[in-house]
Design a protein around this motif. Structure first.
Motif, PDB file in Angstrom:
ATOM      1  N   HIS A  24     -59.059 -11.958 -45.698  1.00 53.02           N
ATOM      2  CA  HIS A  24     -59.745 -12.813 -46.673  1.00 53.02           C
ATOM      3  C   HIS A  24     -59.176 -12.549 -48.065  1.00 53.02           C
ATOM      4  N   PRO A  25     -57.881 -12.814 -48.244  1.00 52.94           N
ATOM      5  CA  PRO A  25     -57.204 -12.426 -49.487  1.00 52.94           C
ATOM      6  C   PRO A  25     -57.706 -13.128 -50.739  1.00 52.94           C
ATOM      7  N   GLY A  26     -58.276 -14.306 -50.621  1.00 53.27           N
ATOM      8  CA  GLY A  26     -58.771 -15.012 -51.804  1.00 53.27           C
ATOM      9  C   GLY A  26     -60.197 -14.669 -52.167  1.00 53.27           C
ATOM     10  N   ASP A  27     -60.883 -13.946 -51.283  1.00 54.37           N
ATOM     11  CA  ASP A  27     -62.291 -13.633 -51.537  1.00 54.37           C
ATOM     12  C   ASP A  27     -62.438 -12.544 -52.590  1.00 54.37           C
ATOM     13  N   ARG A  28     -63.488 -12.684 -53.373  1.00 54.54           N
ATOM     14  CA  ARG A  28     -63.847 -11.681 -54.385  1.00 54.54           C
ATOM     15  C   ARG A  28     -65.040 -10.891 -53.850  1.00 54.54           C
ATOM     16  N   PHE A  29     -64.741  -9.739 -53.263  1.00 50.22           N
ATOM     17  CA  PHE A  29     -65.784  -8.909 -52.678  1.00 50.22           C
ATOM     18  C   PHE A  29     -66.549  -8.182 -53.775  1.00 50.22           C
ATOM     19  N   TYR A  30     -67.887  -8.220 -53.654  1.00 51.87           N
ATOM     20  CA  TYR A  30     -68.725  -7.565 -54.664  1.00 51.87           C
ATOM     21  C   TYR A  30     -69.634  -6.497 -54.058  1.00 51.87           C
ATOM     22  N   TYR A  31     -69.660  -6.376 -52.738  1.00 51.57           N
ATOM     23  CA  TYR A  31     -70.577  -5.443 -52.076  1.00 51.57           C
ATOM     24  C   TYR A  31     -69.931  -4.968 -50.784  1.00 51.57           C
ATOM     25  N   CYS A  32     -69.776  -3.661 -50.636  1.00 51.82           N
ATOM     26  CA  CYS A  32     -69.227  -3.057 -49.417  1.00 51.82           C
ATOM     27  C   CYS A  32     -70.121  -1.888 -49.048  1.00 51.82           C
ATOM     28  N   THR A  33     -70.610  -1.876 -47.821  1.00 56.16           N
ATOM     29  CA  THR A  33     -71.548  -0.842 -47.417  1.00 56.16           C
ATOM     30  C   THR A  33     -71.285  -0.362 -45.988  1.00 56.16           C
ATOM     31  N   LEU A  34     -71.594   0.883 -45.771  1.00 55.01           N
ATOM     32  CA  LEU A  34     -71.698   1.428 -44.421  1.00 55.01           C
ATOM     33  C   LEU A  34     -73.186   1.518 -44.124  1.00 55.01           C
ATOM     34  N   VAL A  35     -73.591   1.002 -42.997  1.00 54.60           N
ATOM     35  CA  VAL A  35     -74.993   0.990 -42.602  1.00 54.60           C
ATOM     36  C   VAL A  35     -75.130   1.799 -41.329  1.00 54.60           C
ATOM     37  N   THR A  36     -76.208   2.543 -41.239  1.00 54.36           N
ATOM     38  CA  THR A  36     -76.470   3.320 -40.033  1.00 54.36           C
ATOM     39  C   THR A  36     -77.952   3.263 -39.702  1.00 54.36           C
ATOM     40  N   SER A  37     -78.265   3.647 -38.503  1.00 52.67           N
ATOM     41  CA  SER A  37     -79.651   3.636 -38.032  1.00 52.67           C
ATOM     42  C   SER A  37     -80.373   4.905 -38.473  1.00 52.67           C
ATOM     43  N   GLY A  38     -81.637   4.977 -38.137  1.00 56.93           N
ATOM     44  CA  GLY A  38     -82.439   6.159 -38.444  1.00 56.93           C
ATOM     45  C   GLY A  38     -81.985   7.412 -37.735  1.00 56.93           C
ATOM     46  N   GLU A  39     -81.133   7.264 -36.716  1.00 54.62           N
ATOM     47  CA  GLU A  39     -80.567   8.436 -36.039  1.00 54.62           C
ATOM     48  C   GLU A  39     -79.227   8.818 -36.645  1.00 54.62           C
ATOM     49  N   ALA A  40     -78.730   7.978 -37.539  1.00 58.33           N
ATOM     50  CA  ALA A  40     -77.429   8.189 -38.193  1.00 58.33           C
ATOM     51  C   ALA A  40     -76.316   8.335 -37.162  1.00 58.33           C
ATOM     52  N   TYR A  41     -76.351   7.521 -36.122  1.00 62.06           N
ATOM     53  CA  TYR A  41     -75.293   7.511 -35.111  1.00 62.06           C
ATOM     54  C   TYR A  41     -74.258   6.443 -35.427  1.00 62.06           C
ATOM     55  N   GLY A  42     -74.684   5.222 -35.335  1.00 64.18           N
ATOM     56  CA  GLY A  42     -73.732   4.134 -35.453  1.00 64.18           C
ATOM     57  C   GLY A  42     -73.496   3.739 -36.899  1.00 64.18           C
ATOM     58  N   ARG A  43     -72.259   3.730 -37.280  1.00 66.68           N
ATOM     59  CA  ARG A  43     -71.914   3.218 -38.576  1.00 66.68           C
ATOM     60  C   ARG A  43     -71.421   1.807 -38.389  1.00 66.68           C
ATOM     61  N   ALA A  44     -71.882   0.931 -39.266  1.00 67.26           N
ATOM     62  CA  ALA A  44     -71.405  -0.445 -39.250  1.00 67.26           C
ATOM     63  C   ALA A  44     -71.001  -0.799 -40.673  1.00 67.26           C
ATOM     64  N   LEU A  45     -69.918  -1.499 -40.784  1.00 66.31           N
ATOM     65  CA  LEU A  45     -69.459  -1.958 -42.086  1.00 66.31           C
ATOM     66  C   LEU A  45     -70.028  -3.344 -42.329  1.00 66.31           C
ATOM     67  N   SER A  46     -70.463  -3.573 -43.548  1.00 66.54           N
ATOM     68  CA  SER A  46     -70.862  -4.904 -43.964  1.00 66.54           C
ATOM     69  C   SER A  46     -70.357  -5.103 -45.378  1.00 66.54           C
ATOM     70  N   ALA A  47     -70.156  -6.348 -45.748  1.00 63.96           N
ATOM     71  CA  ALA A  47     -69.663  -6.667 -47.080  1.00 63.96           C
ATOM     72  C   ALA A  47     -70.044  -8.097 -47.414  1.00 63.96           C
ATOM     73  N   TRP A  48     -70.006  -8.382 -48.688  1.00 62.29           N
ATOM     74  CA  TRP A  48     -70.193  -9.750 -49.172  1.00 62.29           C
ATOM     75  C   TRP A  48     -69.102 -10.053 -50.176  1.00 62.29           C
ATOM     76  N   SER A  49     -68.667 -11.300 -50.157  1.00 61.02           N
ATOM     77  CA  SER A  49     -67.806 -11.808 -51.216  1.00 61.02           C
ATOM     78  C   SER A  49     -68.543 -12.962 -51.878  1.00 61.02           C
ATOM     79  N   VAL A  50     -68.137 -13.292 -53.072  1.00 57.10           N
ATOM     80  CA  VAL A  50     -68.723 -14.422 -53.789  1.00 57.10           C
ATOM     81  C   VAL A  50     -68.602 -15.687 -52.940  1.00 57.10           C
ATOM     82  N   GLU A  51     -67.444 -15.869 -52.353  1.00 56.39           N
ATOM     83  CA  GLU A  51     -67.180 -17.069 -51.560  1.00 56.39           C
ATOM     84  C   GLU A  51     -68.033 -17.118 -50.292  1.00 56.39           C
TER      85      GLU A  51
END
Length: 179
Positions: free
Chosen positions: A27-54
């Motif tokens: 997504h080379p044209g996207d302007r990302f403003y939020y990047c996060t690693l999310v995990t559960s209450g057991e802190a096992y699974g890490r998942a990446l999530s992000a948002w871009s303006v577009e």
């Protein structure tokens, strides 16, 4: 012997870097403003999530809502759980440290904190490498490590970001100045 905190941080760092680089390259044209690693209450699974303006504009239009309704929601992002092929091999390392619910409360809390510190360390390293931008560009990205519905998310965001990057986040996510 279960992996150490440093070994977990190294593994998350490598996996998150690979996933984020894929995201940015796809997504080379996207302007990302939020990047996060999310995990559960057991802190096992890490998942990446992000948002871009577009992506935010497109998703808000698709859902028929105001962009602010989605802006800081990792779960509503079309990039939620992005780069799983990179992050999946890290999960067994966290699982090798044991089941949190089998530990006494104080030990479980300490283990949970260790796992979150490893994730936070990984994101801080990526930031130090300039992956989220440098100079003024860095001020347009909020980096996070989150556990849905758990305390501590705001404090991690504050530690991971320069204050200028957090102006909109503080206002829109209703985070008080004293946090």
């Amino acid at each position: 012997m279960p992996p150490t905190e440093a070994e977990l941080a190294d593994a998350v760092h490598r996996a998150a870097r690979a996933a984020l680089l894929d995201l940015f390259q796809e997504h080379p044209g996207d302007r990302f403003y939020y990047c996060t690693l999310v995990t559960s209450g057991e802190a096992y699974g890490r998942a990446l999530s992000a948002w871009s303006v577009e992506a935010l504009a497109a998703e808000a239009a698709r859902q028929g809502c105001a962009p602010i309704d989605l802006k800081w929601s990792y779960a509503d992002s079309p990039f939620c759980c992005y780069g799983e092929r990179h992050l999946e091999p890290v999960r067994p390392l966290f699982e090798a440290r044991g089941e949190l619910f089998d530990l006494p409360d104080d030990e479980a809390d300490a283990e949970f904190d260790l796992r979150l510190r490893a994730m936070e360390t990984a994101m801080a390293r990526l930031d130090a490498e300039g992956l989220f931008g440098t100079g003024a560009d860095r001020h347009s990205v909020v980096v996070a490590v989150e556990v849905p519905s758990e305390a501590g998310n705001d404090e991690r965001v504050l530690r991971l970001n320069p204050p200028r990057a957090l102006t909109e986040w503080r206002e829109e996510a209703a985070v008080p100045e004293d946090v």
